[in-house]
Design an enzyme around this catalytic site. Structure first.
Site, short mmCIF file in Angstrom:
data_model
loop_
_atom_site.label_atom_id
_atom_site.label_comp_id
_atom_site.label_asym_id
_atom_site.label_seq_id
_atom_site.Cartn_x
_atom_site.Cartn_y
_atom_site.Cartn_z
N GLU A 398 0.81 -1.22 0.00
CA GLU A 398 0.00 0.00 0.00
C GLU A 398 0.85 1.27 0.00
O GLU A 398 0.55 2.24 -0.70
CB GLU A 398 -0.93 0.01 1.22
CG GLU A 398 -2.10 -0.99 1.15
CD GLU A 398 -1.70 -2.44 1.34
OE1 GLU A 398 -0.54 -2.69 1.74
OE2 GLU A 398 -2.53 -3.33 1.10
N HIS A 465 -11.13 -6.40 8.87
CA HIS A 465 -11.86 -6.23 7.61
C HIS A 465 -13.15 -5.47 7.85
O HIS A 465 -14.11 -5.61 7.09
CB HIS A 465 -12.19 -7.60 6.97
CG HIS A 465 -11.00 -8.31 6.43
ND1 HIS A 465 -10.13 -9.00 7.21
CD2 HIS A 465 -10.54 -8.44 5.16
CE1 HIS A 465 -9.17 -9.53 6.46
NE2 HIS A 465 -9.40 -9.21 5.20
#
Ligand SMILES: Cc1ncc(C[n+]2csc(CCOP(=O)(O)OP(=O)(O)O)c2C)c(N)n1
Length: 659
Positions: A398, A465
């Site tokens: 990322e 998540h």
């Protein structure tokens, strides 16, 4: 020291000499000024000038260089005017950051330089982005970026090299191995012997050179760049050198054994080259004195001008405005009345596709977003329509990809970076809050990057998540945040975010993807960033909310028809619509701020504080926040339901109404 002049002419050698002498002479002057207390901080590059100067001169003038704190020679070799450089060091407005950042923390597109942020490593991926933009536009250019041996321990180093290797990016990674990272010697920094050992492991060609030999640096980089322009790929060059002064002038050198200084003093890059040129009769004593006089005069003139300019005067409006690249959004209406029923996820996809059609400079990057279509299938079919160059699968990194986004902005491209889940943005946090967010304020470089953030709980997906992490970014000036709750807004706000040249965090709730749908325009349109939407008008109580909260509030209104709720969907969190908030408070006098994020430090706290400060006279009761429990997001559904604020909403509403 062995100098091999090959075919280089006397003039070329003299140009190198002048170029290496200049940063040395500036530094010597700086050390005097430092002792006089006229300069506050100085990172010395004495002993390492051959690397900056040799490599900078080896490139074409419009090839980007990304220097660090010891690379004064890059700035001087690119002919950055000394008065502005000194003004920058002194925090003057005539520097490169209007007094907002110090030392070498600036870029100048005029000179094709992108400066560092203190964090060192993030710089490397920005170089990848610049190189990617060149590659996509078929420009035969290389990009040069530096790292110290210490900074190379950062994860960003690994990510940037890996991305450059996988994407075949023409980036020269110049490792200045000077044996220390602040006080930490190489033996405590890494276990391998040489940085060139790392090259092959990444699939990158690697070369080791004498970093104190300016001719060797120049020649090596020239040849590498020549080859990389024709055959784009990264290259790692390890330049062996030594730092002859402290990490910065105040920190001393007690930890460095004296014999190392003695050994490396003999290898001084300026003295040795000078001696060689005298021996070769390229330089005479007299010419040398003339060159020194010339440089000295240039330095003194630059210093006088810089010292002669006043310190900046603070102008609040200008400071606030410069956090963002100037942009007046013109809301675009759909060209026709044609509408189609679309689910939330399809609306996002629709907006993204139309933005790709509208902006040929837009590039999408994310894990598994190409042929696979992304884990939520937002980019399904995009590769067929737009090709793999613009719909890019990324390695799992990322931080590097967000840095690539900034580098692409330097070359006027737009990027959309998809986080596979909003939770994973933490792995790229520094790039967002330090690099993308602050770039325009610091040196006027916009960061045209949209970060898509599949967010939220309710799917029994556990702590990693499911998070709502918009508040992490809400606190960071320079970012914009949007958070749609309907398919119409999802498409319009995504288009608006892509249009905006500033970094925009775009939150999309996963639970809404396939659970809601709406008729939305087929054509391209945008929704105004910073504008809330009144979802329902009521008179008893206001619920100010966004995202999933809008749906919870609507559901509550159905369950409690006896009360009349004013539901305000903020839609944009940064900036947020204060006028609409004031209006709803004025209508009802009773306020709940509702969000899925946890309570403490959530956005609700800021909104409640603002209402207390600015709308006190309109209130009939305390502003009440309803939010998730201050825990991580639990996995098992009964725990998750208890975590979420939905079931506490009714009881809070009743309490506010009966206050
Ligand atoms: C992320 C981060 N951690 C720590 C620091 C503090 N720091 C600044 S420079 C430096 C040493 C860097 O060493 P190296 O990369 O070898 O470069 P050199 O200073 O030797 O040129 C440290 C620890 C920082 N700026 N950023």
């Amino acid at each position: 020291m062995n100098f091999n002049r090959k075919e280089y002419t006397d003039d070329e050698l003299l140009a190198l000499y002048k170029a290496i002498l200049k940063p040395r002479m500036i530094e010597e002057r700086m050390l005097v000024l430092l002792r006089q207390g006229r300069v506050s901080k100085w990172f010395s590059g004495i002993g390492q000038e051959a690397i900056s100067v040799g490599s900078a001169l080896a490139l074409e003038a419009d090839e980007y260089i990304l220097p660090l704190h010891r690379n004064l020679g890059v700035f001087t070799s690119r002919n950055v005017p000394l008065d502005r450089l000194f003004a920058q060091f002194q925090g003057k407005k005539t520097g490169f950051t209007k007094g907002r950042d110090r030392s070498f923390h600036f870029g100048t597109n005029e000179h094709h330089i992108v400066g560092m942020i203190s964090h060192l490593g993030p710089q490397l991926a920005v170089a990848d982005g610049i190189a990617l933009a060149d590659l996509l536009d078929n420009r035969e250019k290389v990009t040069l970026v530096y790292s110290g041996d210490g900074g190379a321990s950062e994860g960003d180093f690994h990510e940037a090299l890996n991305v450059a290797a996988v994407w075949g990016l023409p980036v020269i990674f110049m490792i200045e191995n000077n044996g220390y990272g602040l006080s930490t010697p190489s033996s405590e920094q890494f276990k391998f012997s040489h940085f060139i050992d790392k090259g092959p492991a990444y699939g990158i060609d690697a070369l080791q050179i004498d970093g104190n030999n300016v001719l060797e640096v120049y020649d090596t980089v020239r040849q590498a760049a020549y080859s990389m322009r024709k055959n784009p790929r990264p290259m790692l060059i390890e330049a062996i050198t030594f730092r002859m002064r402290g990490h910065e002038e105040a920190s001393g050198t007690k930890y460095v054994p004296q014999e190392l200084f003695e050994k490396w003093a003999k290898k001084d890059p300026v003295d040795n080259f000078e001696r060689y040129l005298l021996e070769e009769l390229v330089l005479t004593q007299k010419a040398m004195e003339g060159i020194r006089e010339e440089i000295k005069a240039e330095i003194e003139e630059g210093l006088q001008t810089a010292f002669g300019t006043p310190m900046p005067e603070a102008n609040r409006e200008e400071e606030l405005a410069d956090m963002y690249a100037p942009f007046e959004q013109e809301v675009i209406k759909p060209a026709s009345d044609a509408k189609t029923e679309k689910r939330f996820v399809d609306a996002i996809s629709d907006g993204l596709r139309q933005s790709m059609e509208r902006y040929p400079e837009l590039v999408l990057m994310g894990q598994d977003i190409a042929e696979y279509g992304g884990v939520f299938k937002v980019t399904e079919g995009f590769v067929d329509q737009f090709g793999k160059a613009r719909v890019r699968n990324t390695p799992l990194c990322e931080s590097a990809i967000l840095g690539v986004g900034l580098g692409m902005s330097v070359k006027n491209k737009k990027s959309m970076v998809e986080m596979q889940f909003a939770d994973f943005v933490s792995a790229g946090f520094s790039q967002i809050v330090n690099n993308l967010a602050k770039s325009h304020y610091r040196w006027g470089q916009h960061a045209d990057v949209v970060v898509r953030m599949p967010t939220g709980a309710g799917t029994a997906a556990g702590p990693f998540h499911s998070q709502s992490n918009e508040a992490w970014f809400f606190h960071t000036p320079g970012l914009k945040i949007v958070y749609p709750s309907s398919p119409y807004d999802a498409k319009g706000l995504l288009n608006a975010a892509i249009e905006d040249p500033n970094p925009v965090m775009y939150f999309e709730h996963k639970l809404l993807y396939r659970s809601i749908s709406q008729e939305i325009p087929d054509d391209y349109y945008t929704v105004e960033i910073g504008k809330a939407k009144l979802v329902a008008e009521g008179s008893d109580l206001s619920i100010i909310t966004y995202g999933m909260g809008v749906h919870w509030a609507k559901q509550l209104q159905q369950e409690m028809p006896e009360i009349s709720i004013d539901i305000l969907d903020l839609r944009s969190l940064l900036p947020w619509d204060k006028e609409a908030v004031r209006d709803t408070v004025a209508r009802t006098g009773r306020v709940i701020v509702l969000h899925e994020d946890t309570l403490t430090g959530g956005i609700g706290g800021e909104i409640a504080a603002w209402i207390g400060e600015h709308c006190f006279e309109l209130l009939d009761g305390p502003v009440t926040r309803v939010a998730s429990l201050d825990t991580a997001v639990p996995f098992a559904p009964p725990l998750e339901q208890e975590f979420l604020p939905k079931q506490r909403l009714r009881e809070k509403v009743e309490a506010v109404l009966t206050f």
